[in-house]
Scaffold this active site. Structure first.
Site, short mmCIF file in Angstrom:
data_model
loop_
_atom_site.label_atom_id
_atom_site.label_comp_id
_atom_site.label_asym_id
_atom_site.label_seq_id
_atom_site.Cartn_x
_atom_site.Cartn_y
_atom_site.Cartn_z
N ASP A 90 -2.94 59.19 10.00
CA ASP A 90 -2.71 60.63 10.03
C ASP A 90 -2.65 61.15 11.45
OD1 ASP A 90 -2.33 61.76 7.53
OD2 ASP A 90 -4.47 61.97 7.12
N GLU A 189 0.08 66.34 -2.83
CA GLU A 189 -1.34 66.54 -3.14
C GLU A 189 -1.54 67.77 -4.02
OE1 GLU A 189 -3.98 66.20 0.21
OE2 GLU A 189 -5.71 66.87 -0.96
O1 KIV Z 1 -6.58 62.37 4.83
C1 KIV Z 1 -6.46 61.96 3.67
O2 KIV Z 1 -7.33 61.31 3.09
C2 KIV Z 1 -5.22 62.28 2.97
C3 KIV Z 1 -5.12 61.90 1.53
C4 KIV Z 1 -5.87 62.85 0.70
C5 KIV Z 1 -3.72 61.76 1.08
O3 KIV Z 1 -4.33 62.83 3.53
#
Ligand code: KIV
Length: 271
Positions: A90, A189
């Site tokens: 991310d 989500e």
């Molecule tokens: O950061 C995370 O765990 C996510 C998931 C919920 C898809 O983005």
């Protein structure tokens, strides 16, 4: 019969082929080496180094405080553990919303310093330029639509998104845009299952759901929720496969008791 293909390494192309032949994609979060080793050994297809590390690992109320340095630390620990899974990292809040140059710089740091295989970022049209610039550097991008936790202060709550036509229409337009730009997959989500099913049919790239029903191309859960390590989080979409909080608490009580009573260590547990 095996439920996952015995593939040596999962790539974005493998995921695309899985969608085409109707094989569901399994994805879980991981933030550290030991957990990632277990999940990879079990054969999970995608490991997401999610910014949910901000909640799960650091105890923050939101995903906003986690930094790029933190994400790189978590991602490099996961990458060291993995033989098979695709590792998606991310981009943290603030690293890609400002301008596309910052987005690319953050991505390059993640790719160079962690060894991750792809990045994920939240949003649609608002972050179009950042997505294009990252893709132009040859880095695979996973989109994330619906409930996007980095925008929690705009939404106000973590309830289901896109129930109304206007938001659902924008979500569909955004999904088409992400596909057209060249994203390799999209996370949806907490949106109505019928809308998620529609999006999964609309785009040719894999759609991975969390709280988005079963008619999508794969599922993702936060591992600590799935294993019951987080105790008080019980949304409808979550299936718990273990109650590890309880089991670990019991084991710890037993250990404390054994130490206090002098039962541990015994004669065989010493030199
Ligand atoms: O950061 C995370 O765990 C996510 C998931 C919920 C898809 O983005």
């Amino acid at each position: 019969m095996s439920v996952h293909t015995p593939i040596k390494k999962i790539t974005t192309h493998v995921l695309h082929a899985m969608k085409q032949r109707g094989e569901k994609i399994s994805m879980l979060t991981a933030y550290d080496y030991s957990m990632a080793r277990i999940l990879d050994a079990a054969g999970v297809d995608v490991l997401l180094v999610g910014d949910s590390a901000s909640n799960v690992m650091a105890g923050h109320a939101t995903t906003l405080p986690i930094t790029l340095d933190h994400m790189i630390y978590h991602a490099s620990s996961v990458v060291r553990a993995v033989d098979r899974a695709l590792v998606v990292v991310d981009l943290p809040f603030g690293s890609y919303q400002g301008n596309s140059k910052n987005a690319l710089e953050a991505t390059i740091r993640i790719m160079k310093e962690s060894g991750g295989h792809a990045v994920k970022l939240e949003g649609g049209a608002e972050v179009k330029e950042s997505i294009s610039r990252i893709l132009s550097a040859g880095v695979p991008v996973m989109g994330h639509l619906g409930l996007i936790p980095q925008s929690i202060y705009k939404f106000g709550t973590y309830t289901v998104r896109a129930k109304e036509d206007e938001e659902a229409d924008k979500l569909k337009q955004d999904a088409l845009m992400l596909e057209e730009l060249g994203c390799f997959a999209i996370v949806l989500e907490k949106i109505p299952a019928s809308l998620a099913a529609e999006v999964a049919k609309l785009v040719s790239i894999p759609v991975i759901g969390i709280g988005a029903g079963g008619q999508v191309d794969g599922q993702v859960l936060v591992t600590h929720d799935m294993l019951g390590i987080t105790k008080d989080f019980q949304p409808r979409f979550l299936r718990r496969y273990l109650e590890l909080f309880q089991e670990m608490e019991n084991a710890t009580r037993n250990y404390i008791n054994d130490v206090k009573t002098g039962d541990f260590p015994n004669d065989k547990e010493q030199y």
